[in-house]
Design a protein around this motif. Sequence first.
Motif, PDB file in Angstrom:
ATOM      1  N   TYR A  95      -2.907   1.951 -16.938  1.00  0.00           N
ATOM      2  CA  TYR A  95      -2.176   2.130 -15.664  1.00  0.00           C
ATOM      3  C   TYR A  95      -2.604   1.084 -14.629  1.00  0.00           C
ATOM      4  N   GLU A  96      -3.043  -0.057 -15.138  1.00  0.00           N
ATOM      5  CA  GLU A  96      -3.557  -1.084 -14.234  1.00  0.00           C
ATOM      6  C   GLU A  96      -2.478  -1.585 -13.271  1.00  0.00           C
ATOM      7  N   GLU A  97      -1.252  -1.741 -13.811  1.00  0.00           N
ATOM      8  CA  GLU A  97      -0.181  -2.271 -12.953  1.00  0.00           C
ATOM      9  C   GLU A  97       0.173  -1.315 -11.834  1.00  0.00           C
ATOM     10  N   GLU A  98       0.335  -0.042 -12.189  1.00  0.00           N
ATOM     11  CA  GLU A  98       0.661   0.967 -11.180  1.00  0.00           C
ATOM     12  C   GLU A  98      -0.442   1.045 -10.125  1.00  0.00           C
ATOM     13  N   THR A  99      -1.685   0.951 -10.591  1.00  0.00           N
ATOM     14  CA  THR A  99      -2.805   1.038  -9.658  1.00  0.00           C
ATOM     15  C   THR A  99      -2.808  -0.161  -8.710  1.00  0.00           C
ATOM     16  N   THR A 100      -2.507  -1.324  -9.253  1.00  0.00           N
ATOM     17  CA  THR A 100      -2.428  -2.522  -8.408  1.00  0.00           C
ATOM     18  C   THR A 100      -1.305  -2.382  -7.378  1.00  0.00           C
ATOM     19  N   GLU A 101      -0.160  -1.882  -7.834  1.00  0.00           N
ATOM     20  CA  GLU A 101       0.954  -1.686  -6.891  1.00  0.00           C
ATOM     21  C   GLU A 101       0.568  -0.706  -5.791  1.00  0.00           C
ATOM     22  N   PHE A 102      -0.085   0.365  -6.182  1.00  0.00           N
ATOM     23  CA  PHE A 102      -0.533   1.349  -5.187  1.00  0.00           C
ATOM     24  C   PHE A 102      -1.465   0.698  -4.160  1.00  0.00           C
ATOM     25  N   LEU A 103      -2.420  -0.085  -4.672  1.00  0.00           N
ATOM     26  CA  LEU A 103      -3.389  -0.725  -3.768  1.00  0.00           C
ATOM     27  C   LEU A 103      -2.717  -1.777  -2.891  1.00  0.00           C
ATOM     28  N   ASP A 104      -1.755  -2.507  -3.463  1.00  0.00           N
ATOM     29  CA  ASP A 104      -1.045  -3.505  -2.656  1.00  0.00           C
ATOM     30  C   ASP A 104      -0.334  -2.840  -1.484  1.00  0.00           C
ATOM     31  N   GLU A 105       0.213  -1.651  -1.764  1.00  0.00           N
ATOM     32  CA  GLU A 105       0.973  -0.971  -0.719  1.00  0.00           C
ATOM     33  C   GLU A 105       0.068  -0.306   0.327  1.00  0.00           C
ATOM     34  N   HIS A 106      -0.972   0.375  -0.135  1.00  0.00           N
ATOM     35  CA  HIS A 106      -1.759   1.186   0.794  1.00  0.00           C
ATOM     36  C   HIS A 106      -3.095   0.561   1.182  1.00  0.00           C
ATOM     37  N   GLY A 107      -3.554  -0.413   0.421  1.00  0.00           N
ATOM     38  CA  GLY A 107      -4.843  -1.057   0.695  1.00  0.00           C
ATOM     39  C   GLY A 107      -5.010  -1.550   2.121  1.00  0.00           C
ATOM     40  N   PRO A 108      -3.944  -2.135   2.707  1.00  0.00           N
ATOM     41  CA  PRO A 108      -4.111  -2.651   4.072  1.00  0.00           C
ATOM     42  C   PRO A 108      -4.493  -1.574   5.092  1.00  0.00           C
ATOM     43  N   LEU A 109      -4.265  -0.295   4.763  1.00  0.00           N
ATOM     44  CA  LEU A 109      -4.574   0.782   5.712  1.00  0.00           C
ATOM     45  C   LEU A 109      -5.983   1.345   5.509  1.00  0.00           C
ATOM     46  N   LEU A 110      -6.698   0.815   4.530  1.00  0.00           N
ATOM     47  CA  LEU A 110      -7.994   1.408   4.172  1.00  0.00           C
ATOM     48  C   LEU A 110      -9.156   0.544   4.652  1.00  0.00           C
ATOM     49  N   ASP A 111     -10.231   1.220   5.097  1.00  0.00           N
ATOM     50  CA  ASP A 111     -11.435   0.512   5.534  1.00  0.00           C
ATOM     51  C   ASP A 111     -12.416   0.300   4.398  1.00  0.00           C
ATOM     52  N   ASP A 112     -12.499   1.288   3.498  1.00  0.00           N
ATOM     53  CA  ASP A 112     -13.618   1.308   2.557  1.00  0.00           C
ATOM     54  C   ASP A 112     -13.283   2.239   1.393  1.00  0.00           C
ATOM     55  N   SER A 113     -13.261   1.713   0.199  1.00  0.00           N
ATOM     56  CA  SER A 113     -12.870   2.555  -0.932  1.00  0.00           C
ATOM     57  C   SER A 113     -13.812   2.402  -2.114  1.00  0.00           C
ATOM     58  N   ILE A 114     -13.620   3.312  -3.057  1.00  0.00           N
ATOM     59  CA  ILE A 114     -14.448   3.372  -4.261  1.00  0.00           C
ATOM     60  C   ILE A 114     -13.532   3.299  -5.475  1.00  0.00           C
ATOM     61  N   LEU A 115     -14.006   2.656  -6.514  1.00  0.00           N
ATOM     62  CA  LEU A 115     -13.290   2.641  -7.786  1.00  0.00           C
ATOM     63  C   LEU A 115     -14.102   3.448  -8.799  1.00  0.00           C
ATOM     64  N   SER A 116     -13.472   4.453  -9.398  1.00  0.00           N
ATOM     65  CA  SER A 116     -14.195   5.341 -10.307  1.00  0.00           C
ATOM     66  C   SER A 116     -13.444   5.536 -11.614  1.00  0.00           C
ATOM     67  N   VAL A 117     -14.200   5.851 -12.642  1.00  0.00           N
ATOM     68  CA  VAL A 117     -13.608   6.242 -13.927  1.00  0.00           C
ATOM     69  C   VAL A 117     -13.889   7.721 -14.149  1.00  0.00           C
ATOM     70  N   HIS A 118     -12.832   8.518 -14.241  1.00  0.00           N
ATOM     71  CA  HIS A 118     -12.957   9.935 -14.616  1.00  0.00           C
ATOM     72  C   HIS A 118     -12.195  10.232 -15.906  1.00  0.00           C
ATOM     73  N   PHE A 119     -11.186   9.408 -16.198  1.00  0.00           N
ATOM     74  CA  PHE A 119     -10.292   9.693 -17.330  1.00  0.00           C
ATOM     75  C   PHE A 119     -10.539   8.704 -18.466  1.00  0.00           C
ATOM     76  N   LEU A 120     -10.695   9.245 -19.657  1.00  0.00           N
ATOM     77  CA  LEU A 120     -10.900   8.396 -20.836  1.00  0.00           C
ATOM     78  C   LEU A 120      -9.767   8.610 -21.829  1.00  0.00           C
ATOM     79  N   TRP A 121      -9.335   7.521 -22.446  1.00  0.00           N
ATOM     80  CA  TRP A 121      -8.271   7.515 -23.440  1.00  0.00           C
ATOM     81  C   TRP A 121      -8.890   7.596 -24.826  1.00  0.00           C
ATOM     82  N   SER A 122      -8.470   8.558 -25.618  1.00  0.00           N
ATOM     83  CA  SER A 122      -9.063   8.746 -26.952  1.00  0.00           C
ATOM     84  C   SER A 122      -8.353   7.922 -28.014  1.00  0.00           C
ATOM     85  N   GLY A 123      -7.218   7.330 -27.639  1.00  0.00           N
ATOM     86  CA  GLY A 123      -6.347   6.712 -28.628  1.00  0.00           C
ATOM     87  C   GLY A 123      -5.091   7.545 -28.785  1.00  0.00           C
TER      88      GLY A 123
END
Length: 267
Positions: A95-123
């Motif tokens: 979901y890298e593309e969707e995440t990039t689009e989300f950040l492109d749209e909303h990133g300018p409104l953010l001061d400070d964010s975190i990138l985390s991994v909670h979800f793992l793909w098993s195949g």
Amino acid sequence: MIIDKHVHTPFCPHGSTDSLERYIEQAIALNYREISFTEHAPLPKNFIDPTPEKDSAMPLDQLHAYLEELGRLKTYYSSALKVNIGLEVDFIEGYEEETTEFLDEHGPLLDDSILSVHFLWSGEAYYCMDYSEDTFEEMIQIFGGLSKVYVAYFSTLKKSIVTDLGKYKPCRIGHITLVEKFKRKFPNEQGLSGYVLPILDIIADKRYELDYNGAGFTKPLCLDSYPPASIASEAYKRKIPLVYGSDAHSTKGLMQGYQQLERNLLD
Ligand code: MN
Ligand code: MN
Ligand code: CO
């Protein structure tokens, strides 16, 4: 004076309903100097949250209210506390593309964010790794052993760090040893160094920061920070800024684990 840059809010569907004002008042009472609210960012539209209640993140239709309310409070409390507006953004493989689009749209409104991994793909499916010890046990079965879960987690974590998510990609990596949340029930015999040290080198190289997260101390099957002290000092040696994160999901959670951290390592 305390700086805490990983805090959840009433906009979290699996958190508490404690109001933002109560978080801020409590932070001031605890002698905080700075706080970053980092609610779980809305998940990509086509991603199906694998948790039973589908409550891992803030719904997209609440994002506007979240940002607006924080904007108001940030100004109102500015003389007493520095309030940063942020999100805890999930890195989800595929979901890298969707995440990039989300950040492109909303990133300018953010001061400070975190990138985390909670979800793992098993195949075949995604799993929310930190959801429960039962889910974690199921993952050990599906992935083919505990070490396979570790490999999947750290390879996804590495991808989260090296993947280009655009100019608003968060530069602080959340709880980099979250895979150890249930370690007292599922101990990993290999140790962490082999997995984590190469990743610390990449983080140092990219000049990212680390969330030095106290929440694990309150999890009965963990009782440790994310990352543990030995890894935190390796990060420190590499001049990676370590930033305290309570990962509070209620006002009571503010400052959790702080006294047990190696505070001399904090940025
Ligand atoms: Mn959460
Ligand atoms: Mn998290
Ligand atoms: Co969090």
